[in-house]
Design a protein around this motif. Sequence first.
Motif, PDB file in Angstrom:
ATOM      1  N   ARG A 268      -6.421   7.082  -2.908  1.00  0.00           N
ATOM      2  CA  ARG A 268      -7.164   5.596  -3.302  1.00  0.00           C
ATOM      3  C   ARG A 268      -6.625   4.339  -4.431  1.00  0.00           C
ATOM      4  N   TYR A 269      -6.151   4.553  -5.471  1.00  0.00           N
ATOM      5  CA  TYR A 269      -5.675   3.503  -5.773  1.00  0.00           C
ATOM      6  C   TYR A 269      -4.890   3.193  -5.572  1.00  0.00           C
ATOM      7  N   LEU A 270      -4.070   3.363  -4.323  1.00  0.00           N
ATOM      8  CA  LEU A 270      -3.284   2.718  -3.810  1.00  0.00           C
ATOM      9  C   LEU A 270      -3.861   1.216  -2.893  1.00  0.00           C
ATOM     10  N   GLU A 271      -4.115   2.861  -1.786  1.00  0.00           N
ATOM     11  CA  GLU A 271      -5.324   2.046  -1.070  1.00  0.00           C
ATOM     12  C   GLU A 271      -6.319   0.884  -1.179  1.00  0.00           C
ATOM     13  N   ASP A 272      -6.863   1.003  -2.662  1.00  0.00           N
ATOM     14  CA  ASP A 272      -7.565  -0.310  -3.609  1.00  0.00           C
ATOM     15  C   ASP A 272      -6.258  -1.432  -3.629  1.00  0.00           C
ATOM     16  N   LEU A 273      -5.251  -0.655  -4.082  1.00  0.00           N
ATOM     17  CA  LEU A 273      -4.735  -2.059  -3.982  1.00  0.00           C
ATOM     18  C   LEU A 273      -3.952  -2.879  -3.134  1.00  0.00           C
ATOM     19  N   ARG A 274      -3.433  -2.058  -1.356  1.00  0.00           N
ATOM     20  CA  ARG A 274      -3.932  -2.418  -1.080  1.00  0.00           C
ATOM     21  C   ARG A 274      -4.927  -3.326   0.124  1.00  0.00           C
ATOM     22  N   ARG A 275      -5.677  -3.361  -0.426  1.00  0.00           N
ATOM     23  CA  ARG A 275      -7.141  -4.152   0.417  1.00  0.00           C
ATOM     24  C   ARG A 275      -6.708  -5.036  -0.367  1.00  0.00           C
ATOM     25  N   ARG A 276      -6.666  -4.917  -1.876  1.00  0.00           N
ATOM     26  CA  ARG A 276      -6.724  -6.126  -2.788  1.00  0.00           C
ATOM     27  C   ARG A 276      -5.355  -7.510  -2.530  1.00  0.00           C
ATOM     28  N   GLY A 277      -4.397  -6.601  -1.027  1.00  0.00           N
ATOM     29  CA  GLY A 277      -3.166  -7.482  -1.447  1.00  0.00           C
ATOM     30  C   GLY A 277      -2.927  -7.581  -2.118  1.00  0.00           C
ATOM     31  N   LEU A 278      -2.465  -5.981  -3.192  1.00  0.00           N
ATOM     32  CA  LEU A 278      -1.708  -5.987  -4.415  1.00  0.00           C
ATOM     33  C   LEU A 278      -0.247  -5.499  -4.208  1.00  0.00           C
ATOM     34  N   ALA A 279      -0.401  -4.539  -2.810  1.00  0.00           N
ATOM     35  CA  ALA A 279       0.519  -3.352  -2.220  1.00  0.00           C
ATOM     36  C   ALA A 279       0.429  -3.168  -0.546  1.00  0.00           C
ATOM     37  N   ASN A 280       1.618  -2.600  -0.044  1.00  0.00           N
ATOM     38  CA  ASN A 280       1.633  -2.584   1.242  1.00  0.00           C
ATOM     39  C   ASN A 280       2.394  -1.544   1.332  1.00  0.00           C
ATOM     40  N   ARG A 281       2.211  -0.995   2.629  1.00  0.00           N
ATOM     41  CA  ARG A 281       2.734  -0.176   3.330  1.00  0.00           C
ATOM     42  C   ARG A 281       3.718  -0.261   3.921  1.00  0.00           C
ATOM     43  N   VAL A 282       5.122   0.306   3.457  1.00  0.00           N
ATOM     44  CA  VAL A 282       5.854  -0.299   4.117  1.00  0.00           C
ATOM     45  C   VAL A 282       7.126   0.635   5.006  1.00  0.00           C
ATOM     46  N   ASP A 283       7.557   0.932   6.298  1.00  0.00           N
ATOM     47  CA  ASP A 283       8.327   2.398   6.549  1.00  0.00           C
ATOM     48  C   ASP A 283       7.978   3.765   5.956  1.00  0.00           C
ATOM     49  N   ASP A 284       6.441   3.759   5.360  1.00  0.00           N
ATOM     50  CA  ASP A 284       6.849   5.571   5.138  1.00  0.00           C
ATOM     51  C   ASP A 284       6.742   5.137   3.237  1.00  0.00           C
ATOM     52  N   ARG A 285       5.836   4.401   2.721  1.00  0.00           N
ATOM     53  CA  ARG A 285       6.575   4.123   1.020  1.00  0.00           C
ATOM     54  C   ARG A 285       5.343   2.744   0.863  1.00  0.00           C
ATOM     55  N   TRP A 286       5.050   2.969  -0.362  1.00  0.00           N
ATOM     56  CA  TRP A 286       4.140   2.287  -1.190  1.00  0.00           C
ATOM     57  C   TRP A 286       5.525   0.645  -2.083  1.00  0.00           C
ATOM     58  N   GLU A 287       5.100  -0.189  -1.691  1.00  0.00           N
ATOM     59  CA  GLU A 287       5.715  -1.438  -2.105  1.00  0.00           C
ATOM     60  C   GLU A 287       4.850  -2.249  -2.954  1.00  0.00           C
ATOM     61  N   LEU A 288       4.953  -2.850  -3.966  1.00  0.00           N
ATOM     62  CA  LEU A 288       3.975  -4.122  -4.788  1.00  0.00           C
ATOM     63  C   LEU A 288       4.554  -5.374  -4.044  1.00  0.00           C
ATOM     64  N   VAL A 289       2.955  -6.278  -3.661  1.00  0.00           N
ATOM     65  CA  VAL A 289       3.607  -7.344  -3.363  1.00  0.00           C
ATOM     66  C   VAL A 289       3.650  -8.193  -5.021  1.00  0.00           C
ATOM     67  N   GLU A 290       4.183  -9.293  -5.041  1.00  0.00           N
ATOM     68  CA  GLU A 290       4.462  -9.057  -6.067  1.00  0.00           C
ATOM     69  C   GLU A 290       3.197 -11.401  -6.385  1.00  0.00           C
ATOM     70  N   GLU A 291       2.604 -10.605  -7.332  1.00  0.00           N
ATOM     71  CA  GLU A 291       1.097 -11.767  -8.104  1.00  0.00           C
ATOM     72  C   GLU A 291       1.983 -13.489  -7.744  1.00  0.00           C
ATOM     73  N   ALA A 292       1.815 -14.397  -8.194  1.00  0.00           N
ATOM     74  CA  ALA A 292       1.835 -15.362  -8.123  1.00  0.00           C
ATOM     75  C   ALA A 292       1.970 -16.180  -9.023  1.00  0.00           C
TER      76      ALA A 292
END
Length: 292
Positions: A268-292
């Motif tokens: 749920r936390y990872l999905e929340d990060l995705r909704r907030r634009g802070l993480a993405n799921r790429v090729d079946d793995r999660w990656e952080l989106v670097e904040e400006a």
Amino acid sequence: MSGFDFTDKVMLVTGGAGGIGSAMCRRFASGGARCVVVDIDAARAERTADELPGTGHLGIGCDVLDRSQVERLFDLVGDTYGRLDVLVNNVGMTSTERFDVRSVESIEREITLNLTSPLIATRIAIPLLQASRDARVVTTVSLGGIFPLGETPIYTASKFGLRGAMLSIGLDLRSKGILAGSVLPSATDTRMLRQEAVDGGNSMQFQDRPQQPADVVAAVVGLLDRPRLEAYARTGESWLVRFAMLAPNLLPKVLPLFRGRGDRGMARYLEDLRRRGLANRVDDRWELVEEA
């Protein structure tokens, strides 16, 4: 109203440009304190200090693993302010690398940063704290300083040690005019926790929704208002982990009962990060989106 008067207090925060540290500095500065924002990233420290309300703030780059840099840091504080009213040991790190595969060097670094560096900083700061009429030391520990986290044993070791050291220091310095205490937060929504989540770290800490930096700041302010050896951001969680440690030999049987809830909480936390634009799921793995 706060019982602790922040007006004109000189307050130094290590890890001051991070999520929890910057939130502390904003709270302190809004009360009238002069903040020394210390971070390994000098540009971030200076930017954080520049953005604080009020005046008289400093942003200083310092690698707390380098004792000569720490000594220069406190020399600069002494030259600038002549005293230090509150030292907040807030810097810390963790790693999701499992114990059986991580390097010895990484173990040494994590222990040194989380455990040794706050002790050295506190010791070097003593003369400046003694120049204050109301000297305080506040250390960010963790509930991981009470409860063992199987996936992060070095973090656990460092926080167990830090908790014990700060309890002892608090007892020792009280008679010398310096009040020292620790705040023990649980999982907090910071970049460190986000990185741990995308790296598949310890899911046990996601039994409940992670708290916010503001919750930790509130616990720190509460500790300043009412000095004591320890304060907890979530009192209920603190009682749970302390109760669990009454019978540590039962942990191998008890922890699996909570694993599923933790795994769901981390998802749920990872999905929340995705909704907030802070993480993405790429090729079946999660990656952080670097904040400006």
